[in-house]
Design a protein around this motif. Structure first.
Motif, PDB file in Angstrom:
ATOM      1  N   GLU A 242       0.837  -1.206   0.000  1.00 24.68           N
ATOM      2  CA  GLU A 242       0.000   0.000   0.000  1.00 24.68           C
ATOM      3  C   GLU A 242       0.869   1.252   0.000  1.00 24.68           C
ATOM      4  N   HIS A 243       1.952   1.201   0.739  1.00 28.74           N
ATOM      5  CA  HIS A 243       2.896   2.315   0.787  1.00 28.74           C
ATOM      6  C   HIS A 243       3.525   2.531  -0.589  1.00 28.74           C
ATOM      7  N   GLY A 244       3.848   1.431  -1.272  1.00 29.07           N
ATOM      8  CA  GLY A 244       4.508   1.525  -2.575  1.00 29.07           C
ATOM      9  C   GLY A 244       3.620   2.084  -3.670  1.00 29.07           C
ATOM     10  N   VAL A 245       2.302   1.852  -3.576  1.00 27.51           N
ATOM     11  CA  VAL A 245       1.393   2.312  -4.632  1.00 27.51           C
ATOM     12  C   VAL A 245       0.535   3.480  -4.170  1.00 27.51           C
ATOM     13  N   ALA A 246       0.986   4.198  -3.160  1.00 29.54           N
ATOM     14  CA  ALA A 246       0.233   5.366  -2.695  1.00 29.54           C
ATOM     15  C   ALA A 246       0.028   6.355  -3.843  1.00 29.54           C
ATOM     16  N   ALA A 247      -1.172   6.934  -3.909  1.00 25.79           N
ATOM     17  CA  ALA A 247      -1.473   7.883  -4.981  1.00 25.79           C
ATOM     18  C   ALA A 247      -0.622   9.140  -4.865  1.00 25.79           C
ATOM     19  N   ASP A 248      -0.327   9.555  -3.641  1.00 19.41           N
ATOM     20  CA  ASP A 248       0.510  10.726  -3.401  1.00 19.41           C
ATOM     21  C   ASP A 248       1.984  10.307  -3.424  1.00 19.41           C
ATOM     22  N   PRO A 249       2.784  10.845  -4.347  1.00 19.33           N
ATOM     23  CA  PRO A 249       4.195  10.425  -4.415  1.00 19.33           C
ATOM     24  C   PRO A 249       4.962  10.680  -3.126  1.00 19.33           C
ATOM     25  N   LEU A 250       4.543  11.656  -2.341  1.00 21.67           N
ATOM     26  CA  LEU A 250       5.227  11.952  -1.081  1.00 21.67           C
ATOM     27  C   LEU A 250       4.978  10.877  -0.033  1.00 21.67           C
ATOM     28  N   GLN A 251       3.950  10.046  -0.262  1.00 21.20           N
ATOM     29  CA  GLN A 251       3.647   8.972   0.679  1.00 21.20           C
ATOM     30  C   GLN A 251       4.334   7.663   0.301  1.00 21.20           C
ATOM     31  N   ARG A 252       5.003   7.641  -0.844  1.00 16.93           N
ATOM     32  CA  ARG A 252       5.707   6.426  -1.266  1.00 16.93           C
ATOM     33  C   ARG A 252       7.105   6.382  -0.651  1.00 16.93           C
ATOM     34  N   TYR A 253       7.804   5.292  -0.907  1.00 16.70           N
ATOM     35  CA  TYR A 253       9.187   5.190  -0.466  1.00 16.70           C
ATOM     36  C   TYR A 253      10.022   6.231  -1.205  1.00 16.70           C
ATOM     37  N   GLU A 254      10.995   6.784  -0.520  1.00 17.36           N
ATOM     38  CA  GLU A 254      11.861   7.785  -1.146  1.00 17.36           C
ATOM     39  C   GLU A 254      12.828   7.133  -2.131  1.00 17.36           C
ATOM     40  N   THR A 255      13.302   5.937  -1.785  1.00 14.10           N
ATOM     41  CA  THR A 255      14.281   5.257  -2.633  1.00 14.10           C
ATOM     42  C   THR A 255      13.969   3.763  -2.686  1.00 14.10           C
ATOM     43  N   ALA A 256      14.502   3.107  -3.688  1.00 16.18           N
ATOM     44  CA  ALA A 256      14.373   1.654  -3.769  1.00 16.18           C
ATOM     45  C   ALA A 256      15.071   0.988  -2.588  1.00 16.18           C
ATOM     46  N   GLU A 257      16.156   1.598  -2.114  1.00 15.17           N
ATOM     47  CA  GLU A 257      16.907   1.012  -0.996  1.00 15.17           C
ATOM     48  C   GLU A 257      16.076   1.001   0.289  1.00 15.17           C
ATOM     49  N   GLU A 258      15.280   2.050   0.498  1.00 18.77           N
ATOM     50  CA  GLU A 258      14.433   2.094   1.689  1.00 18.77           C
ATOM     51  C   GLU A 258      13.426   0.945   1.667  1.00 18.77           C
ATOM     52  N   TRP A 259      12.817   0.738   0.519  1.00 15.35           N
ATOM     53  CA  TRP A 259      11.838  -0.339   0.357  1.00 15.35           C
ATOM     54  C   TRP A 259      12.521  -1.703   0.521  1.00 15.35           C
ATOM     55  N   LEU A 260      13.689  -1.853  -0.085  1.00 14.55           N
ATOM     56  CA  LEU A 260      14.429  -3.109  -0.009  1.00 14.55           C
ATOM     57  C   LEU A 260      14.762  -3.453   1.438  1.00 14.55           C
ATOM     58  N   LEU A 261      15.159  -2.466   2.217  1.00 16.22           N
ATOM     59  CA  LEU A 261      15.508  -2.700   3.617  1.00 16.22           C
ATOM     60  C   LEU A 261      14.311  -3.241   4.386  1.00 16.22           C
ATOM     61  N   ILE A 262      13.128  -2.710   4.118  1.00 16.18           N
ATOM     62  CA  ILE A 262      11.919  -3.184   4.793  1.00 16.18           C
ATOM     63  C   ILE A 262      11.643  -4.644   4.435  1.00 16.18           C
ATOM     64  N   LEU A 263      11.793  -4.983   3.158  1.00 12.31           N
ATOM     65  CA  LEU A 263      11.562  -6.370   2.748  1.00 12.31           C
ATOM     66  C   LEU A 263      12.583  -7.315   3.362  1.00 12.31           C
ATOM     67  N   GLU A 264      13.834  -6.889   3.394  1.00  8.61           N
ATOM     68  CA  GLU A 264      14.892  -7.747   3.922  1.00  8.61           C
ATOM     69  C   GLU A 264      14.723  -7.992   5.417  1.00  8.61           C
ATOM     70  N   GLN A 265      14.312  -6.960   6.133  1.00  9.99           N
ATOM     71  CA  GLN A 265      14.176  -7.104   7.579  1.00  9.99           C
ATOM     72  C   GLN A 265      12.825  -7.677   7.978  1.00  9.99           C
ATOM     73  N   GLY A 266      11.863  -7.579   7.070  1.00 14.40           N
ATOM     74  CA  GLY A 266      10.575  -8.205   7.294  1.00 14.40           C
ATOM     75  C   GLY A 266       9.878  -7.747   8.554  1.00 14.40           C
ATOM     76  N   GLU A 267       9.305  -8.696   9.243  1.00 12.05           N
ATOM     77  CA  GLU A 267       8.488  -8.366  10.412  1.00 12.05           C
ATOM     78  C   GLU A 267       9.314  -7.853  11.588  1.00 12.05           C
ATOM     79  N   ARG A 268      10.633  -7.959  11.504  1.00 14.41           N
ATOM     80  CA  ARG A 268      11.467  -7.449  12.602  1.00 14.41           C
ATOM     81  C   ARG A 268      11.490  -5.929  12.610  1.00 14.41           C
ATOM     82  N   ARG A 269      11.058  -5.341  11.501  1.00 13.95           N
ATOM     83  CA  ARG A 269      11.092  -3.874  11.418  1.00 13.95           C
ATOM     84  C   ARG A 269       9.668  -3.353  11.389  1.00 13.95           C
ATOM     85  N   SER A 270       9.373  -2.363  12.217  1.00 13.55           N
ATOM     86  CA  SER A 270       8.049  -1.748  12.167  1.00 13.55           C
ATOM     87  C   SER A 270       8.004  -0.817  10.968  1.00 13.55           C
TER      88      SER A 270
END
Length: 308
Positions: A242-270
């Motif tokens: 939902e964060h990745g496809v937010a209609a408002d670009p300011l509500q999306r991830y700033e970088t691919a690396e930020e999104w990647l970090l969330i996926l890599e850390q999974g549920e350990r990261r809020s």
């Protein structure tokens, strides 16, 4: 080049066949001197005198050379060329669109692995100041060698180098970010939106705002949670999409690396997104609980009334 025919020798290449033909490009399968298959990309005859199309083809080759690596097709370092074209290696395998057509929505483990590799590729592109502008399952190739490659740089854009973005919308409507429909300047957030829609589709077979047809003027409200279509999807992953496809670009991830970090850390990261209210996630449980509390409250009042 003039039209090339199977079996013809052309500037050191043996032509095998035409792979695809469109208004913008012409793609041949060719063999080198060792019998290795490559793809030769050039312009169709009607664009022979179109300087802008020729410049775009040269830029496409330059982009691929600039991001050379495991996530992108290898470009052949050709010697002297007498014609306008470039050659890239052909890989055996399948596109993710073909994989989806054959097998349907991807298993979670495979999906997350491909998502992480796609974000690494897009992150590398963006660090090189290149915007792809046409990310979708058809342009993602999973090779028999296990590598995921991002294909087709025909719409790629580099600020300060590329010509002004065309007034017509690039790419496939369902993957185009909402702000692009308002003629916004190409941005990394638009690529990340396309990544989000691609991952959402590969997981569910649906689009977060519904499928968008050409020439349609879409409206973007709240995206449908991917969890509606995939009961096995953890809540944190549904929020991630939902964060990745937010209609408002300011509500999306700033970088691919930020999104990647969330996926890599999974549920350990809020997740750095506002969790959906409990009423929205579990309406039936909430109303049942409220009704039970109301009933208990009434019983207590009745008890006090008759025993007061």
């Amino acid at each position: 080049p003039p039209p090339l025919k199977p079996g013809q020798d052309f500037e050191g290449w043996r032509v095998q066949e035409v792979i695809s033909r469109s208004q913008q490009s012409l793609l041949y399968r060719v063999l080198d001197g060792q019998g290795q298959a490559w793809l030769l990309k050039t312009l169709p005859a009607q664009l022979a005198d179109d300087a802008q199309a020729g410049q775009a083809l040269l830029a496409e080759e330059w982009f691929l050379k600039r991001v050379a690596g495991r996530h992108f097709p290898e470009v052949h370092s050709a010697g002297q060329r007498q014609h306008l074209y470039y050659v890239m290696r052909e890989y055996s395998g399948t596109t993710l669109a073909q994989l989806f057509a054959q097998s349907g929505p991807l298993p979670l483990a495979q999906w997350q692995d491909l998502a992480e590799r796609l974000l690494r590729a897009v992150g590398l592109l963006h660090r090189r100041q290149i915007l792809h502008r046409d990310i979708k399952p058809e342009n993602l190739h999973l090779g028999d060698d296990g590598e995921l490659r991002l294909l087709d740089f025909g719409l790629a854009y580099c600020p300060g180098l590329s010509q002004d973005a065309p007034s017509t919308l690039p790419g496939t409507p369902s993957y185009i970010a909402p702000e692009a429909f308002q003629s916004a300047v190409p941005s990394a957030q638009q690529d990340l939106y396309a990544v989000g829609v691609t991952l959402y589709f590969l997981l569910t077979g649906h689009f977060p705002y519904g499928e968008i047809e050409a020439f349609q003027r879409p409206r973007f409200g709240v995206p449908v949670s991917a969890g509606r279509y995939r009961p096995d999807l953890p809540e944190w992953l549904a929020q991630c999409l939902e964060h990745g496809v937010a209609a408002d670009p300011l509500q999306r991830y700033e970088t691919a690396e930020e999104w990647l970090l969330i996926l890599e850390q999974g549920e350990r990261r809020s997740l750095s997104v506002r969790p959906r209210p409990l009423l929205e996630r579990e309406p039936l449980k909430v109303w049942r609980t409220l009704a039970l509390l109301a009933l208990l409250g009434n019983l207590v009042l009745l008890f006090l009334l008759f025993h007061g």
